[in-house]
Design a protein around this motif. Structure first.
Motif, short mmCIF file in Angstrom:
data_model
loop_
_atom_site.label_atom_id
_atom_site.label_comp_id
_atom_site.label_asym_id
_atom_site.label_seq_id
_atom_site.Cartn_x
_atom_site.Cartn_y
_atom_site.Cartn_z
N TYR A 121 0.32 -0.98 0.30
CA TYR A 121 0.67 0.54 -0.23
C TYR A 121 0.54 1.26 -0.10
O TYR A 121 -0.06 2.06 -0.65
CB TYR A 121 -0.81 -0.04 1.18
N PHE A 122 1.80 1.17 0.41
CA PHE A 122 3.20 2.43 0.74
C PHE A 122 3.40 2.69 -1.13
O PHE A 122 3.36 3.65 -1.83
CB PHE A 122 4.23 1.84 0.79
N SER A 123 3.23 1.57 -1.39
CA SER A 123 3.51 1.85 -3.61
C SER A 123 2.42 2.41 -3.50
O SER A 123 2.86 3.24 -4.55
CB SER A 123 4.50 0.15 -4.04
N LEU A 124 1.19 1.74 -3.62
CA LEU A 124 0.16 2.25 -4.24
C LEU A 124 -0.10 3.66 -3.91
O LEU A 124 -0.53 4.44 -5.24
CB LEU A 124 -0.96 1.60 -3.61
N ILE A 125 0.07 3.43 -2.85
CA ILE A 125 -0.44 5.17 -2.33
C ILE A 125 0.05 6.61 -2.69
O ILE A 125 0.69 7.69 -2.90
CB ILE A 125 -0.74 5.65 -0.61
N THR A 126 2.12 5.80 -2.81
CA THR A 126 2.88 6.80 -2.56
C THR A 126 2.91 7.60 -4.55
O THR A 126 2.84 8.55 -5.12
CB THR A 126 4.15 6.26 -2.93
N ALA A 127 2.18 6.31 -5.10
CA ALA A 127 2.01 6.04 -7.10
C ALA A 127 1.30 7.52 -6.80
O ALA A 127 0.60 8.42 -7.85
CB ALA A 127 2.63 5.08 -7.53
N PHE A 128 -0.06 6.84 -6.70
CA PHE A 128 -1.39 7.83 -6.63
C PHE A 128 -0.86 8.89 -6.22
O PHE A 128 -1.72 10.40 -6.89
CB PHE A 128 -2.41 6.90 -5.64
N VAL A 129 -0.47 9.34 -5.59
CA VAL A 129 0.00 11.33 -4.76
C VAL A 129 0.54 11.96 -5.75
O VAL A 129 0.51 12.87 -5.94
CB VAL A 129 -0.01 11.00 -3.57
N THR A 130 1.73 10.75 -5.94
CA THR A 130 2.18 11.11 -7.42
C THR A 130 1.90 12.10 -8.60
O THR A 130 1.60 13.11 -9.48
CB THR A 130 3.94 10.74 -7.52
N VAL A 131 0.60 11.41 -9.26
CA VAL A 131 -0.01 11.38 -10.16
C VAL A 131 -0.94 12.88 -10.29
O VAL A 131 -1.10 13.44 -10.53
CB VAL A 131 -0.87 10.54 -10.87
N LEU A 132 -1.93 12.29 -9.24
CA LEU A 132 -3.02 13.02 -8.88
C LEU A 132 -2.11 15.09 -8.35
O LEU A 132 -3.14 15.09 -9.12
CB LEU A 132 -3.26 13.38 -7.03
N ARG A 141 3.24 20.77 -17.81
CA ARG A 141 4.80 20.83 -18.80
C ARG A 141 5.56 19.98 -17.84
O ARG A 141 6.24 19.95 -15.87
CB ARG A 141 5.08 21.95 -18.05
N PRO A 142 6.26 18.57 -18.37
CA PRO A 142 6.87 17.69 -17.99
C PRO A 142 7.81 18.33 -17.02
O PRO A 142 7.85 17.40 -15.89
CB PRO A 142 7.59 16.99 -19.28
N LEU A 143 8.81 18.97 -17.34
CA LEU A 143 9.65 19.64 -16.76
C LEU A 143 9.78 20.49 -15.09
O LEU A 143 10.22 20.45 -13.73
CB LEU A 143 10.61 20.71 -17.67
N LEU A 144 7.92 21.15 -15.05
CA LEU A 144 8.08 21.45 -13.92
C LEU A 144 6.68 20.06 -12.78
O LEU A 144 7.25 20.07 -12.19
CB LEU A 144 7.16 22.57 -14.36
N ASP A 145 6.36 19.58 -13.72
CA ASP A 145 5.24 18.01 -13.41
C ASP A 145 6.46 17.51 -12.67
O ASP A 145 5.85 16.96 -11.74
CB ASP A 145 4.03 17.97 -14.57
N ILE A 146 7.32 16.97 -13.45
CA ILE A 146 7.85 15.57 -12.73
C ILE A 146 8.43 16.23 -11.21
O ILE A 146 8.81 15.30 -10.55
CB ILE A 146 8.64 15.19 -14.00
N PRO A 147 9.12 17.18 -11.12
CA PRO A 147 9.69 17.51 -9.55
C PRO A 147 9.02 17.49 -8.78
O PRO A 147 8.88 17.09 -7.76
CB PRO A 147 10.25 18.77 -10.32
N PHE A 148 7.56 18.28 -9.09
CA PHE A 148 6.15 18.29 -8.56
C PHE A 148 6.31 16.82 -7.68
O PHE A 148 5.74 16.97 -6.78
CB PHE A 148 5.42 19.64 -8.71
N GLY A 149 5.93 16.43 -9.17
CA GLY A 149 5.63 14.67 -8.61
C GLY A 149 6.31 14.35 -8.05
O GLY A 149 5.69 13.47 -6.57
N ALA A 150 7.41 14.03 -7.80
CA ALA A 150 8.33 13.81 -7.53
C ALA A 150 8.65 14.25 -6.00
O ALA A 150 8.88 13.27 -4.05
CB ALA A 150 9.30 13.20 -7.72
N VAL A 151 8.96 15.72 -5.67
CA VAL A 151 8.67 15.64 -4.50
C VAL A 151 7.60 15.50 -3.42
O VAL A 151 7.59 14.95 -1.86
CB VAL A 151 8.06 17.48 -4.14
N ALA A 152 6.39 14.90 -4.08
CA ALA A 152 5.11 15.01 -3.41
C ALA A 152 4.74 13.31 -2.92
O ALA A 152 4.64 13.00 -2.19
CB ALA A 152 3.59 15.50 -4.35
N GLY A 153 5.21 12.51 -3.68
CA GLY A 153 6.25 10.93 -3.91
C GLY A 153 6.54 11.06 -2.64
O GLY A 153 6.37 10.25 -1.56
#
Length: 304
Positions: A121-132, A141-153
């Protein structure tokens, strides 16, 4: 409405969520591994199931937004599958009990199986929040989305690990080496009578090669935890499994002071490692249910 195709932006989000979710499972493998019987197969099982959980968590929102409701249904299917994995892990460990010199015990096995499920569930929730988070950023914009998503995850993973972190024996009790001695045939660990040892050869070998540990609770709640039979079994198992057991393991609970002690003949004699591993034995859920873990009553030293 008919299902729509996933866009390149969606695929970027899914890939980012999958990577973060899989990393979430990888980062907890070392915490789990000491409780599991096999390597590298056990390691591989952790990563594969974590990857599957991450993929499901990452694809859930994009599938919903593109009307791929069949994809979303896999989320409910995955939860049931993870429960089945817990049951299989529990059954596997129970089948291995007869091969252990010192069995884990049913309480420890139940805790291991639940941990195995929870890490997915750690994996599932981390991936879900990252995409959210990536979906909530306007412009895609990938250059902006990916860093923010990674930080959130990563922040989600940190919070999950912090919230799910259980207590260990070292947090509720003092763990120290103890003295082995004999009065006639009676084995004593410090001032606690443990067992009658009738054979002179065994007594001599225990004097020469034996190691003993005394575990003293700091609070009344800690005494209740140490009184739990499953908890004592888990401590003895970890000591014997990590350092090896030549033969003989004697364990005793001091009813007057709430202490527990044990003595055994280890294959590898390493007193520092023994104290460290005993202190790191997790407190089992079955033991926590029977004690007020936040009990503020500190026992006086003379009462320990």
């Amino acid at each position: 409405m008919p299902a729509q195709l996933l866009t390149p932006e969606h695929l970027t989000m899914i890939a980012t969520g999958f990577v973060l979710g899989t990393y979430a499972r990888y980062s907890t493998v070392e915490e789990d591994y000491r409780q599991f019987p096999s390597y590298p197969n056990g390691y591989l099982i952790h990563l594969v199931t974590g990857g599957v959980a991450a993929a499901i968590g990452a694809v859930a929102l994009p599938a919903l937004l593109t009307n791929n409701f069949v994809g979303v249904s896999f989320l409910a299917l995955a939860i049931q599958q993870f429960r089945d994995v817990r049951k299989m892990e529990k059954s596997s460990l129970q089948d291995l009990e007869p091969t252990e010199q010192i069995p884990r015990g049913r309480a420890y096995i139940d805790g291991i199986a639940k941990t195995f499920e929870a890490r997915n569930y750690f994996s599932l929730i981390t991936a879900f929040v990252t995409v959210l988070v990536m979906l909530m950023i306007p412009g895609h914009r990938p250059l902006l989305d990916i860093p923010f998503g990674a930080v959130a995850g990563l922040l989600t993973l940190f919070l999950l690990r912090r919230l799910s972190k259980g207590k260990t024996i070292g947090e509720i009790a003092d763990v120290a080496l103890a003295t082995i001695r004999f009065e006639g045939d009676m084995l004593w660990i410090d001032d606690v009578p443990v067992s009658n040892v009738g054979l002179p050869d065994v007594r001599e070998r225990m004097r020469r090669e034996g190691v003993a540990v005394m575990i003293t609770a700091r609070t009344v709640g800690g005494q209740i935890v140490l009184a739990n039979e499953g908890q004592r079994q888990a401590i003895a198992h970890e000591a014997a499994r990590t350092l090896g057991l030549k033969r003989y393991l004697y364990q005793r609970r001091d009813f007057e002071k709430g202490r527990i002690c044990f003595a055994f003949l280890p294959i590898r004699r390493d007193n520092g490692a023994l104290l460290e591993l005993v202190a790191q034995v997790p407190i089992l859920e079955s033991a926590k249910k029977s004690a007020r873990m936040r009990d503020p009553e500190i026992l006086p030293k003379e009462g320990r």
